[in-house]
Motif scaffolding. Sequence first.
Motif, PDB file in Angstrom:
ATOM      1  N   ASP A   1      40.583  45.486  44.795  1.00 13.32           N
ATOM      2  CA  ASP A   1      40.213  45.157  45.904  1.00 13.32           C
ATOM      3  C   ASP A   1      38.236  44.818  46.029  1.00 13.32           C
ATOM      4  OD1 ASP A   1      42.704  45.651  46.563  1.00 13.32           O
ATOM      5  OD2 ASP A   1      42.254  46.857  48.079  1.00 13.32           O
ATOM      6  N   GLY A   2      38.036  43.397  46.336  1.00 12.26           N
ATOM      7  CA  GLY A   2      37.016  43.154  46.238  1.00 12.26           C
ATOM      8  C   GLY A   2      35.961  42.904  44.892  1.00 12.26           C
ATOM      9  N   TRP A   3      36.864  42.870  43.913  1.00 12.90           N
ATOM     10  CA  TRP A   3      36.126  42.869  42.592  1.00 12.90           C
ATOM     11  C   TRP A   3      35.615  41.290  42.350  1.00 12.90           C
ATOM     12  CZ3 TRP A   3      33.354  44.539  38.974  1.00 12.90           C
ATOM     13  CH2 TRP A   3      33.183  43.899  37.839  1.00 12.90           C
ATOM     14  N   ILE A   4      36.111  40.282  42.554  1.00 16.01           N
ATOM     15  CA  ILE A   4      35.739  38.837  42.234  1.00 16.01           C
ATOM     16  C   ILE A   4      34.660  38.551  43.337  1.00 16.01           C
ATOM     17  CG2 ILE A   4      36.539  36.542  42.546  1.00 16.01           C
ATOM     18  CD1 ILE A   4      37.870  37.808  40.313  1.00 16.01           C
ATOM     19  N   GLU A   5      34.717  39.111  44.516  1.00 18.87           N
ATOM     20  CA  GLU A   5      33.501  38.890  45.503  1.00 18.87           C
ATOM     21  C   GLU A   5      32.394  39.710  44.849  1.00 18.87           C
ATOM     22  OE1 GLU A   5      37.535  38.344  47.548  1.00 18.87           O
ATOM     23  OE2 GLU A   5      36.519  39.897  46.304  1.00 18.87           O
ATOM     24  N   PHE A   6      32.579  40.700  44.421  1.00 17.04           N
ATOM     25  CA  PHE A   6      31.388  41.602  43.902  1.00 17.04           C
ATOM     26  C   PHE A   6      30.732  40.649  42.766  1.00 17.04           C
ATOM     27  CE2 PHE A   6      29.638  44.434  40.662  1.00 17.04           C
ATOM     28  CZ  PHE A   6      28.649  45.111  41.196  1.00 17.04           C
ATOM     29  N   MET A   7      31.446  40.226  41.870  1.00 15.12           N
ATOM     30  CA  MET A   7      30.816  39.395  40.701  1.00 15.12           C
ATOM     31  C   MET A   7      30.391  38.477  41.111  1.00 15.12           C
ATOM     32  SD  MET A   7      33.934  39.462  38.010  1.00 15.12           S
ATOM     33  CE  MET A   7      32.765  38.557  36.583  1.00 15.12           C
ATOM     34  N   SER A   8      30.897  37.689  42.190  1.00 13.62           N
ATOM     35  CA  SER A   8      30.297  36.264  42.679  1.00 13.62           C
ATOM     36  C   SER A   8      28.908  36.531  43.226  1.00 13.62           C
ATOM     37  CB  SER A   8      31.228  35.646  43.559  1.00 13.62           C
ATOM     38  OG  SER A   8      32.487  35.556  43.049  1.00 13.62           O
ATOM     39  N   CYS A   9      28.486  37.874  43.873  1.00 13.01           N
ATOM     40  CA  CYS A   9      27.439  38.147  44.576  1.00 13.01           C
ATOM     41  C   CYS A   9      26.342  38.886  43.855  1.00 13.01           C
ATOM     42  CB  CYS A   9      27.714  38.758  45.746  1.00 13.01           C
ATOM     43  SG  CYS A   9      28.664  38.043  47.167  1.00 13.01           S
ATOM     44  N   ASN A  10      26.575  39.177  42.483  1.00 15.37           N
ATOM     45  CA  ASN A  10      25.727  39.998  41.503  1.00 15.37           C
ATOM     46  C   ASN A  10      25.511  39.189  40.049  1.00 15.37           C
ATOM     47  OD1 ASN A  10      25.218  42.673  42.992  1.00 15.37           O
ATOM     48  ND2 ASN A  10      27.336  42.102  43.202  1.00 15.37           N
ATOM     49  N   SER A  11      24.699  39.653  39.273  1.00 17.13           N
ATOM     50  CA  SER A  11      24.572  38.958  38.062  1.00 17.13           C
ATOM     51  C   SER A  11      24.229  40.143  37.059  1.00 17.13           C
ATOM     52  CB  SER A  11      22.924  38.392  38.048  1.00 17.13           C
ATOM     53  OG  SER A  11      23.191  37.177  39.119  1.00 17.13           O
ATOM     54  N   PRO A  12      24.574  40.138  36.007  1.00 14.72           N
ATOM     55  CA  PRO A  12      24.855  41.028  34.790  1.00 14.72           C
ATOM     56  C   PRO A  12      23.168  41.311  34.371  1.00 14.72           C
ATOM     57  CG  PRO A  12      26.211  39.199  34.241  1.00 14.72           C
ATOM     58  CD  PRO A  12      25.504  38.775  35.298  1.00 14.72           C
ATOM     59  N   ILE A  13      23.054  42.732  34.267  1.00 13.82           N
ATOM     60  CA  ILE A  13      21.516  43.095  33.855  1.00 13.82           C
ATOM     61  C   ILE A  13      21.403  42.527  32.677  1.00 13.82           C
ATOM     62  CG2 ILE A  13      20.443  45.076  33.256  1.00 13.82           C
ATOM     63  CD1 ILE A  13      21.072  45.003  36.308  1.00 13.82           C
ATOM     64  N   ASN A  14      22.136  42.626  31.692  1.00 12.77           N
ATOM     65  CA  ASN A  14      21.952  41.669  30.196  1.00 12.77           C
ATOM     66  C   ASN A  14      22.800  40.624  30.133  1.00 12.77           C
ATOM     67  OD1 ASN A  14      21.571  41.487  27.648  1.00 12.77           O
ATOM     68  ND2 ASN A  14      22.085  43.295  26.670  1.00 12.77           N
ATOM     69  N   ASN A  15      22.470  39.408  30.121  1.00 15.22           N
ATOM     70  CA  ASN A  15      23.246  38.225  30.256  1.00 15.22           C
ATOM     71  C   ASN A  15      23.351  37.815  28.758  1.00 15.22           C
ATOM     72  OD1 ASN A  15      20.907  37.025  29.499  1.00 15.22           O
ATOM     73  ND2 ASN A  15      20.804  35.423  31.063  1.00 15.22           N
ATOM     74  N   THR A  16      22.950  38.591  27.823  1.00 16.28           N
ATOM     75  CA  THR A  16      23.298  38.060  26.482  1.00 16.28           C
ATOM     76  C   THR A  16      24.501  39.004  25.928  1.00 16.28           C
ATOM     77  OG1 THR A  16      21.730  39.857  25.455  1.00 16.28           O
ATOM     78  CG2 THR A  16      20.968  37.674  25.768  1.00 16.28           C
ATOM     79  N   THR A  17      24.968  39.982  26.778  1.00 13.88           N
ATOM     80  CA  THR A  17      26.250  40.836  26.373  1.00 13.88           C
ATOM     81  C   THR A  17      27.447  39.995  25.775  1.00 13.88           C
ATOM     82  OG1 THR A  17      25.433  42.413  27.970  1.00 13.88           O
ATOM     83  CG2 THR A  17      27.814  42.642  27.273  1.00 13.88           C
ATOM     84  N   LYS A  18      27.987  40.426  24.890  1.00 17.54           N
ATOM     85  CA  LYS A  18      29.263  40.001  24.416  1.00 17.54           C
ATOM     86  C   LYS A  18      30.464  40.556  25.147  1.00 17.54           C
ATOM     87  CE  LYS A  18      30.349  38.594  20.384  1.00 17.54           C
ATOM     88  NZ  LYS A  18      30.509  38.674  18.959  1.00 17.54           N
TER      89      LYS A  18
END
Length: 238
Positions: free
Chosen positions: A153-170
């Motif tokens: 519950d709420g996972w997709i909404e959370f992702m959509s409103c936040n950004s990864p700390i390290n955007n080079t992560t695999k």
Amino acid sequence: MKGTIQNINDHHCLLYLPPNYNALDINYPVVYINGDNNMEEIINSIESHFDVDCSTFILVTIESKNWNHDFSPWPAPALSKNSEDFSGGAYEYLSNLTNIIKPFIDAHYRTKTEPEHTIMIGYSLGGLATLYSLYLVGTFGKIGSLSGSLWYDGWIEFMSCNSPINNTTKVYLSLGKSEERSRNQRMAKVGNCTEKTFSILSKQLVSSQNIMLEWNNGGHFTEVTKRFIKALLWLMHI
């Protein structure tokens, strides 16, 4: 070489060291697995790949004290009347892993400590927790979510409103083709939510080459060890 480490901040951890650990004076990447998974079966299956198409690594499995607490990102209702509510303890668990367990392993064993050599993998709710870590810490440069509970519950909404700390992560994602046939309406969303997770991360990460979504035959409990091996071979590819 296998051994047991008791009670790193009350977490029971099982350690695997590569065959030549004591013979070679080199440092190794470390793979952390959320949950007390079948380490022996995983190692027996992957050792033949070491230094051929997969980097040799140290492996640490971390037993959960309470699965529904440790790996849930925020509180949510139980899936059924006979199960526990999800109490949202993943932040606490990931803090312990990042600030206590990992430093202990780095201090006592020859490890490569950089994010690109620090890997976390989890299955089911443990897979959800690995993805949650992307938005909390930059510690793990490689992440595997296998049959992740991305219906949460709420996972997709959370992702959509936040950004990864390290955007080079695999990031490696996988799911069984039959998992979305669940009778539970919440869990039945897992296929759609996994595809949405892949789509969102493809835009959030620095390159589309940094993410993989692999579909497996069967349901949630089909060939679990093989799914771990597939993830490790992709994440640890030489």
